[in-house]
Design an enzyme around this catalytic site. Structure first.
Site, mmCIF file in Angstrom:
data_model
loop_
_atom_site.group_PDB
_atom_site.id
_atom_site.type_symbol
_atom_site.label_atom_id
_atom_site.label_comp_id
_atom_site.label_asym_id
_atom_site.label_seq_id
_atom_site.Cartn_x
_atom_site.Cartn_y
_atom_site.Cartn_z
ATOM 1 N N CYS A 53 -4.940 2.662 -3.414
ATOM 2 C CA CYS A 53 -3.676 3.190 -2.857
ATOM 3 C C CYS A 53 -2.536 2.185 -3.067
ATOM 4 C CB CYS A 53 -3.809 3.539 -1.381
ATOM 5 S SG CYS A 53 -5.074 4.743 -1.058
ATOM 6 N N ASP A 102 3.229 -4.488 8.026
ATOM 7 C CA ASP A 102 2.013 -3.686 7.881
ATOM 8 C C ASP A 102 0.841 -4.637 8.078
ATOM 9 O OD1 ASP A 102 -0.278 -2.510 6.954
ATOM 10 O OD2 ASP A 102 0.604 -1.686 5.137
ATOM 11 N N LYS A 136 -10.225 -0.460 10.987
ATOM 12 C CA LYS A 136 -10.451 -1.688 10.199
ATOM 13 C C LYS A 136 -10.730 -2.868 11.128
ATOM 14 C CE LYS A 136 -7.127 -0.254 6.653
ATOM 15 N NZ LYS A 136 -7.883 0.363 5.578
ATOM 16 N N HIS A 151 0.867 -1.189 0.000
ATOM 17 C CA HIS A 151 0.000 0.000 0.000
ATOM 18 C C HIS A 151 0.900 1.235 0.000
ATOM 19 C CE1 HIS A 151 -2.687 2.965 1.974
ATOM 20 N NE2 HIS A 151 -3.696 2.201 1.594
ATOM 21 N N GLN A 170 -4.421 -5.076 7.193
ATOM 22 C CA GLN A 170 -5.468 -5.973 6.671
ATOM 23 C C GLN A 170 -5.412 -7.356 7.312
ATOM 24 O OE1 GLN A 170 -7.823 -4.879 4.876
ATOM 25 N NE2 GLN A 170 -7.024 -2.990 4.001
HETATM 26 N N1 C6P Z 1 -6.218 0.597 3.110
HETATM 27 C C1 C6P Z 1 -8.115 0.253 1.626
HETATM 28 O O1 C6P Z 1 -9.228 0.533 1.200
HETATM 29 P P1 C6P Z 1 -4.769 3.878 7.397
HETATM 30 O O2 C6P Z 1 -5.368 4.716 6.296
HETATM 31 O O3 C6P Z 1 -3.546 4.526 8.006
HETATM 32 O O4 C6P Z 1 -5.752 3.419 8.406
HETATM 33 O O5 C6P Z 1 -4.277 2.516 6.689
HETATM 34 C C2 C6P Z 1 -3.385 2.565 5.622
HETATM 35 C C3 C6P Z 1 -3.162 1.202 5.059
HETATM 36 C C4 C6P Z 1 -1.916 0.614 5.197
HETATM 37 N N2 C6P Z 1 -1.671 -0.620 4.761
HETATM 38 C C5 C6P Z 1 -2.624 -1.361 4.166
HETATM 39 C C6 C6P Z 1 -2.301 -2.760 3.733
HETATM 40 C C7 C6P Z 1 -3.895 -0.831 3.987
HETATM 41 O O6 C6P Z 1 -4.823 -1.568 3.410
HETATM 42 C C8 C6P Z 1 -4.180 0.484 4.430
HETATM 43 C C9 C6P Z 1 -5.521 1.114 4.199
HETATM 44 C C10 C6P Z 1 -7.575 1.046 2.810
HETATM 45 O O7 C6P Z 1 -7.434 -0.659 1.166
HETATM 46 C C11 C6P Z 1 -7.678 2.528 2.584
HETATM 47 S S1 C6P Z 1 -6.660 3.090 1.272
#
Ligand code: C6P
Length: 421
Positions: free
Chosen positions: A379, A215, A241, A138, A218
């Protein structure tokens, strides 16, 4: 609530079927209709919905226990501090950290990764050093490292994936060199659903003395995570999430590493003493929590992890795996539909493209049917290039989704194919 109890406090029998419908009843937002149709929420990878218990915890906290923390000597401040620190302990146990001090509260995964890049990175990375990531990251796990590389003269290396969306471990290993100062890898891809073999990745990296940031954005809603078993050095995730509030997230770091890291932001609470000549910094994790934090967010996240633990992550993983198989089977059988991400080990994320239909048009069409999915690059633009598509449609599961949701999705995709033909 303890993990051998269900959400109503009854003992959970290992043989009892997973009660997704009962669980769903505890999510008030899912009871509504959207555009005259029952809401089918399949955008959980973007953000998950909140159970009543989290909503109630936030309301109760603001109604009875709210004040600023760590500062006041009054009763309410003590009560709020206790709630905040007790949530830290809940989250420590949720991810299996050795100490509560290894849990740093941040705004989300993005801030957690930036914190490590700007503190650990700025301290340990020099010109010519390398940071190793993978193709499936991401933007949150790409851009902070690029910024670090720009500032230090270090180089970003990228481990490739195969056409199923699996990390090529041999290639990953070849990229671990004496110049590698850190590797940062997703536990679960937000586009492909691939579950990366983090334990193996950590073993490989550690055998080259390279620390690992995972990371976990997910992963934590779908898999039992134990940071000590994984032996990763950092683990980042977002509360929103994980059925918790927005604006709160977690950076786990091994205490021995966090101790070596300078602060990220300066301000209140992160100091031991301040004079105009010199400031000394607070212990870990307070050193990384400058200013008034998202106190209620932390308390809400504590309630969310207790809730998830009570359902049981093993039961959640097993249920979602069945639902993923059902969904994959239904969607992949449709003429003109191609899945993006066919790894052997997958969590509940289904990305796909439909011949002749732009993912955004499909997303809008499904929205008119009351079905929430995400369409776009998610993203992860470099991953889109690798997959040879500008965008995908993505349905992502949570434990409150059912086969009926998948049937509604499949029927609506079918209808859209007819409509756009
Ligand atoms: N992905 C998606 O729709 P934040 O925005 O900081 O809570 O998470 C960022 C982020 C980092 N790593 C991974 C693997 C992610 O999936 C995400 C967030 C969302 O896929 C929003 S772009």
């Amino acid at each position: 609530m303890r993990s051998n109890q269900d959400t109503t406090g009854k003992q959970r029998s290992p043989t009892r079927p997973f009660d997704a419908k009962g669980i769903r009843a505890g999510f008030p937002i899912l009871k509504q209709e959207v555009r005259g149709k029952p809401l089918v929420y399949l955008d959980n990878a973007a953000s998950a919905q909140k159970p009543q218990v989290v909503i109630d915890t936030l309301g109760r906290f603001y109604s009875t226990s709210y004040a600023n923390i760590h500062r006041g000597i009054h009763w309410l401040s003590e009560r709020a501090t206790e709630a905040y620190e007790s949530a830290r302990a809940d989250i420590q146990h949720f991810v299996g950290a050795a100490e509560a001090n290894e849990i740093v509260f941040v705004r989300g995964t993005t801030e957690a990764i930036n914190l490590v890049a700007q503190t650990y990175g700025r301290t340990h990375v020099r010109a010519g050093d390398e940071i190793l990531i993978s193709t499936m990251e991401h933007h949150s796990n790409i851009v902070p490292w690029q910024m670090l590389c720009e500032a230090t003269g270090a180089v970003l290396r990228v481990a490739p994936i195969n056409d199923d969306g699996e990390l090529l471990l041999d290639e990953f290993e070849k990229l671990l060199t004496p110049r590698t100062k850190l590797t940062a890898i997703a536990h679960v891809s937000n586009v492909l659903g691939t579950i990366n073999p983090i334990r193996r990745i950590v073993e490989l990296a550690h055998s080259h003395n390279v620390p690992v940031l995972v990371d976990g954005a997910q992963a934590v809603p779908h898999l039992a995570v134990n940071v000590q078993t994984l032996d990763c050095d950092f683990y980042a995730f977002s509360g929103h999430k994980l059925f918790g509030p927005t604006g709160i997230g977690v950076l786990y770091g091994k205490a021995a590493l966090l101790e070596t890291m300078p602060p990220y932001q300066g301000g209140g609470h992160m100091i031991q003493s301040v004079t105009f000549e010199k400031t000394t910094y607070n212990k870990v994790p307070d050193r990384f929590e400058a200013g008034t934090p998202h106190i209620a967010g932390v308390v809400g996240l504590g309630a969310a992890v207790d809730y998830v633990k009570a359902i049981g992550l093993d039961a959640i993983t097993a249920y979602e795996r069945e639902l993923l198989t059902y969904a994959t089977d239904r969607i992949s059988r449709m003429a003109g539909v191609r899945l993006i991400g066919t790894a052997k080990e997958k969590a509940g994320v289904i990305s796909f493209v439909v011949d002749g239909v732009h993912p955004h048009d499909l997303g809008t069409f499904l929205d008119n049917e009351g079905i929430a999915i995400r369409a776009g690059h998610h993203c992860a633009q470099p991953l889109m290039s690798r997959c040879g598509v500008p965008a995908t449609a993505r349905a992502s599961l949570a434990f409150y989704n059912t086969q009926e949701d998948i049937d509604a999705l499949a029927a609506a995709i079918h209808k859209s194919i007819e409509f756009f033909r």
